[in-house]
Design a protein around this motif. Sequence first.
Motif, PDB file in Angstrom:
ATOM      1  N   ARG A 133       0.848  -1.232  -0.056  1.00  0.00           N
ATOM      2  CA  ARG A 133       0.068   0.486  -0.154  1.00  0.00           C
ATOM      3  C   ARG A 133       0.809   1.264   0.000  1.00  0.00           C
ATOM      4  NH1 ARG A 133      -5.023  -1.717   0.350  1.00  0.00           N
ATOM      5  NH2 ARG A 133      -5.516  -3.809   1.152  1.00  0.00           N
ATOM      6  N   GLN A 134       2.243   1.070   0.875  1.00  0.00           N
ATOM      7  CA  GLN A 134       3.026   2.236   0.395  1.00  0.00           C
ATOM      8  C   GLN A 134       3.598   2.697  -0.208  1.00  0.00           C
ATOM      9  OE1 GLN A 134       3.796  -0.290   2.110  1.00  0.00           O
ATOM     10  NE2 GLN A 134       5.786  -1.194   2.466  1.00  0.00           N
ATOM     11  N   LEU A 135       3.391   1.681  -2.626  1.00  0.00           N
ATOM     12  CA  LEU A 135       4.382   1.830  -2.869  1.00  0.00           C
ATOM     13  C   LEU A 135       2.816   2.520  -4.199  1.00  0.00           C
ATOM     14  CD1 LEU A 135       6.164  -1.042  -3.155  1.00  0.00           C
ATOM     15  CD2 LEU A 135       6.654   1.163  -2.935  1.00  0.00           C
ATOM     16  N   GLU A 136       3.099   2.716  -5.198  1.00  0.00           N
ATOM     17  CA  GLU A 136       2.188   3.418  -6.645  1.00  0.00           C
ATOM     18  C   GLU A 136       2.067   2.178  -7.134  1.00  0.00           C
ATOM     19  OE1 GLU A 136       3.221   6.757  -7.675  1.00  0.00           O
ATOM     20  OE2 GLU A 136       2.974   8.017  -5.676  1.00  0.00           O
ATOM     21  N   TRP A 137       2.883   1.133  -7.183  1.00  0.00           N
ATOM     22  CA  TRP A 137       3.459   0.469  -8.027  1.00  0.00           C
ATOM     23  C   TRP A 137       2.910  -0.814  -7.464  1.00  0.00           C
ATOM     24  CZ3 TRP A 137       6.704   3.129  -7.364  1.00  0.00           C
ATOM     25  CH2 TRP A 137       8.149   2.971  -6.540  1.00  0.00           C
ATOM     26  N   ALA A 138       2.539  -2.010  -8.730  1.00  0.00           N
ATOM     27  CA  ALA A 138       3.029  -3.004  -7.378  1.00  0.00           C
ATOM     28  C   ALA A 138       4.538  -4.323  -7.410  1.00  0.00           C
ATOM     29  CB  ALA A 138       2.151  -4.514  -8.379  1.00  0.00           C
ATOM     30  N   ARG A 139       4.666  -4.894  -6.815  1.00  0.00           N
ATOM     31  CA  ARG A 139       5.955  -5.146  -6.544  1.00  0.00           C
ATOM     32  C   ARG A 139       6.341  -6.402  -7.167  1.00  0.00           C
ATOM     33  NH1 ARG A 139       8.740  -7.102  -1.201  1.00  0.00           N
ATOM     34  NH2 ARG A 139      10.858  -7.138  -1.897  1.00  0.00           N
ATOM     35  N   PRO A 140       7.288  -6.273  -7.851  1.00  0.00           N
ATOM     36  CA  PRO A 140       7.461  -8.334  -8.012  1.00  0.00           C
ATOM     37  C   PRO A 140       8.423  -8.371  -7.227  1.00  0.00           C
ATOM     38  CG  PRO A 140       8.680  -6.539  -9.382  1.00  0.00           C
ATOM     39  CD  PRO A 140       7.923  -6.000  -8.862  1.00  0.00           C
ATOM     40  N   VAL A 141       8.304 -10.287  -6.875  1.00  0.00           N
ATOM     41  CA  VAL A 141       8.706 -10.576  -5.745  1.00  0.00           C
ATOM     42  C   VAL A 141       9.238 -12.552  -6.144  1.00  0.00           C
ATOM     43  CG1 VAL A 141       8.625 -11.788  -3.580  1.00  0.00           C
ATOM     44  CG2 VAL A 141       7.404  -9.608  -3.721  1.00  0.00           C
ATOM     45  N   GLU A 142      10.532 -12.354  -6.168  1.00  0.00           N
ATOM     46  CA  GLU A 142      10.614 -13.453  -6.865  1.00  0.00           C
ATOM     47  C   GLU A 142       9.825 -15.199  -5.960  1.00  0.00           C
ATOM     48  OE1 GLU A 142      14.916 -15.802  -8.135  1.00  0.00           O
ATOM     49  OE2 GLU A 142      15.106 -14.659  -6.515  1.00  0.00           O
ATOM     50  N   LEU A 143       9.947 -15.706  -7.128  1.00  0.00           N
ATOM     51  CA  LEU A 143       9.433 -16.933  -6.578  1.00  0.00           C
ATOM     52  C   LEU A 143      10.376 -17.512  -6.129  1.00  0.00           C
ATOM     53  CD1 LEU A 143       6.391 -17.667  -9.693  1.00  0.00           C
ATOM     54  CD2 LEU A 143       6.314 -16.530  -7.226  1.00  0.00           C
ATOM     55  N   ASP A 144      10.017 -18.532  -4.472  1.00  0.00           N
ATOM     56  CA  ASP A 144      11.240 -19.138  -3.648  1.00  0.00           C
ATOM     57  C   ASP A 144      10.672 -20.783  -4.854  1.00  0.00           C
ATOM     58  OD1 ASP A 144      11.195 -17.151  -2.087  1.00  0.00           O
ATOM     59  OD2 ASP A 144       9.201 -17.901  -0.871  1.00  0.00           O
ATOM     60  N   GLY A 145      11.629 -20.929  -4.688  1.00  0.00           N
ATOM     61  CA  GLY A 145      12.281 -22.191  -5.638  1.00  0.00           C
ATOM     62  C   GLY A 145      12.737 -22.265  -7.293  1.00  0.00           C
ATOM     63  N   GLN A 146      12.443 -21.109  -7.780  1.00  0.00           N
ATOM     64  CA  GLN A 146      11.836 -21.249  -9.222  1.00  0.00           C
ATOM     65  C   GLN A 146      13.160 -21.156  -9.831  1.00  0.00           C
ATOM     66  OE1 GLN A 146       9.278 -21.834 -11.508  1.00  0.00           O
ATOM     67  NE2 GLN A 146       8.070 -21.833  -9.077  1.00  0.00           N
ATOM     68  N   GLY A 147      14.232 -20.178  -9.217  1.00  0.00           N
ATOM     69  CA  GLY A 147      15.716 -19.513  -9.072  1.00  0.00           C
ATOM     70  C   GLY A 147      14.826 -18.903 -10.956  1.00  0.00           C
ATOM     71  N   PRO A 148      16.541 -18.282 -12.008  1.00  0.00           N
ATOM     72  CA  PRO A 148      16.209 -18.083 -12.480  1.00  0.00           C
ATOM     73  C   PRO A 148      16.560 -18.342 -14.115  1.00  0.00           C
ATOM     74  CG  PRO A 148      18.366 -17.556 -11.888  1.00  0.00           C
ATOM     75  CD  PRO A 148      17.619 -18.549 -10.674  1.00  0.00           C
ATOM     76  N   TYR A 149      15.461 -17.790 -14.590  1.00  0.00           N
ATOM     77  CA  TYR A 149      16.178 -18.645 -15.983  1.00  0.00           C
ATOM     78  C   TYR A 149      16.954 -18.336 -17.830  1.00  0.00           C
ATOM     79  CZ  TYR A 149      14.650 -19.121 -20.962  1.00  0.00           C
ATOM     80  OH  TYR A 149      14.718 -19.962 -22.689  1.00  0.00           O
ATOM     81  N   TRP A 150      18.456 -18.739 -17.337  1.00  0.00           N
ATOM     82  CA  TRP A 150      19.122 -18.429 -18.197  1.00  0.00           C
ATOM     83  C   TRP A 150      19.074 -18.262 -19.762  1.00  0.00           C
ATOM     84  CZ3 TRP A 150      23.373 -15.704 -15.314  1.00  0.00           C
ATOM     85  CH2 TRP A 150      23.290 -16.061 -14.404  1.00  0.00           C
ATOM     86  N   THR A 151      19.257 -16.972 -19.843  1.00  0.00           N
ATOM     87  CA  THR A 151      19.409 -16.796 -21.307  1.00  0.00           C
ATOM     88  C   THR A 151      20.487 -17.464 -21.922  1.00  0.00           C
ATOM     89  OG1 THR A 151      20.159 -14.845 -21.753  1.00  0.00           O
ATOM     90  CG2 THR A 151      17.720 -14.685 -21.125  1.00  0.00           C
ATOM     91  N   GLN A 152      20.607 -17.864 -23.442  1.00  0.00           N
ATOM     92  CA  GLN A 152      21.130 -18.290 -24.373  1.00  0.00           C
ATOM     93  C   GLN A 152      21.865 -19.496 -22.917  1.00  0.00           C
ATOM     94  OE1 GLN A 152      22.260 -17.269 -27.565  1.00  0.00           O
ATOM     95  NE2 GLN A 152      20.575 -16.328 -27.638  1.00  0.00           N
ATOM     96  N   PRO A 153      21.689 -20.507 -22.901  1.00  0.00           N
ATOM     97  CA  PRO A 153      22.475 -21.609 -22.313  1.00  0.00           C
ATOM     98  C   PRO A 153      24.020 -21.703 -23.211  1.00  0.00           C
ATOM     99  CG  PRO A 153      20.409 -21.734 -23.289  1.00  0.00           C
ATOM    100  CD  PRO A 153      20.715 -20.789 -23.516  1.00  0.00           C
TER     101      PRO A 153
END
Length: 388
Positions: free
Chosen positions: A368-388
Motif C-alpha cells: 500500500r505504500q507503493l504506487e505500483w505492484a511489487r514483483p517478488v521472486e518466487l521461492d524455489g523457481q530460480g532464474p531462467y538463463w538466456t543463451q545457455p
Amino acid sequence: MSQSTQSNAIQSVRTQNFSRTGWFPIILVTLLLNSAWADSPRPIAVALLEDDTPVFRDYTEEQHLGFLLGLEYLTEGSMEWQGRPVSAHPVPAGGWFRDENYLPDAHELPDFSIWIAPVQARYAHRAMQYGQAYQRLTLVPASPANQLPVAQYDLAFRTFYRWQDVEAGLYEWASEQEDLIWVSAVDSSVRPDFFRVANIDVSPRSSGASVIAEVDDLARLMKNPALGSTWPVLLDWLPMLSDDVGLASQNMYFWLPDLASLVPLREFSGLQGLTYYYYDLPNNDANTWLVRTMLERHDRLPSHYVVAGMTAAMALLTAVAEADTVDAEQLAAHLPDMAWDSPRGVLSFTAAGETRQPLYRTELRLQRQLEWARPVELDGQGPYWTQP
C-alpha cells in the motif's frame, strides 16, 4: 697557423666533441621518455553515440547516465582503471547515422577504439557495421530487437536482453499450465506447441478488443484457462481479461519490462511476471549502490536504460582489466565467455556476442505504500538463463 685558422680548428674540435658527448644525454632522455610513454597504459576513451531523435533522445540520455555511473562505481570515483585514465565522450549522430546512402570515410567517424551504440535498433545496427569496418569495438547496451544481427560482427557485443530470449523464457514458464492461450507477435521467434497451446498472433494492426474477443472464445472451451503474452498492449486490457473473461491473476503470465509498467498493475496482485531487473532484484552490491546513488542525486529509481548503461560500463572495464588492452580486436577476442558483475547479477558473453543473463519469475504483490505492484521472486523457481 694563423689566428683565424686556429680559431676555426678549435671550434671544429669542440663541435666534434659535442657531437660525441653533448648529444648523448639528450638522446638518452628522449629514448627514456619514449620508452616510458610506450610502456604506460593507453587511456580508456569511449565514444557515447548520441541519438537525438524524439523519444529515443531520453532513452539515450538514460543509457549514457548509466554508463557514466558504471565507470564511477568501478573506479570509485577516480576515473582511473588499472592505471589507465578513463573518459567517455558524447558524440552527436551525424550524417553517417541518418543517411542510408552516405558512406563516410574513417576520419568522419568517432576516433575512439570503443563505441557505445545508440538505443534505436537501426542506428545501433549502423554503428556495428561501421565499427566492424574500421576496427571499433561496439557495445550495444539497449537494443532488444529480434533482427539486430550482432552475431554477424566480430567486434559487436550486446549487453542488453534479446526479445526472443524474453519470449522463450515466458513461454517455457507459462506452458507449464495445462490449458494455455498464448498471445504473440506475428514475427515471434516462439512457435507454440499447437497440440497443447491455443495461439493468437497479433500484428501492429491488431486491436486489444479483437484479441480479447479471441481470448474469450478460447477460454470458454477450456477447463482452467491460463494466458501468456509478451504483447505490451494486452496489459492495458487486464480489467477486461479479469472481469469479463474471468481469468484469475495467478493464471496470467506477462513480461514486465520497466517500473512504469508496474503502475497500472497495482490492482492485480498475484499476476505472474517475468522480469530481468527490479530495483531490489537482484540483491547485490552494484544494484544497491546504483539505487542509492540514483535516489540521492536524481530523487528517482533507475530505469532499465540506466541499468543497461551501467552493465555495459562494467563489462568494458572488466574486459580491459583481464585482457590488459584497449585494442578493439584484442578485447573482442577476449570477451566471449568472460563473466562480469552487474546490477543484474553475474553475466557473461556467448561466442556470438550475446549475453547470458537471468530472467526472474516473479509474482506481483500489493504494497500500500507503493504506487505500483511489487514483483517478488518466487521461492524455489530460480532464474531462467538466456543463451545457455
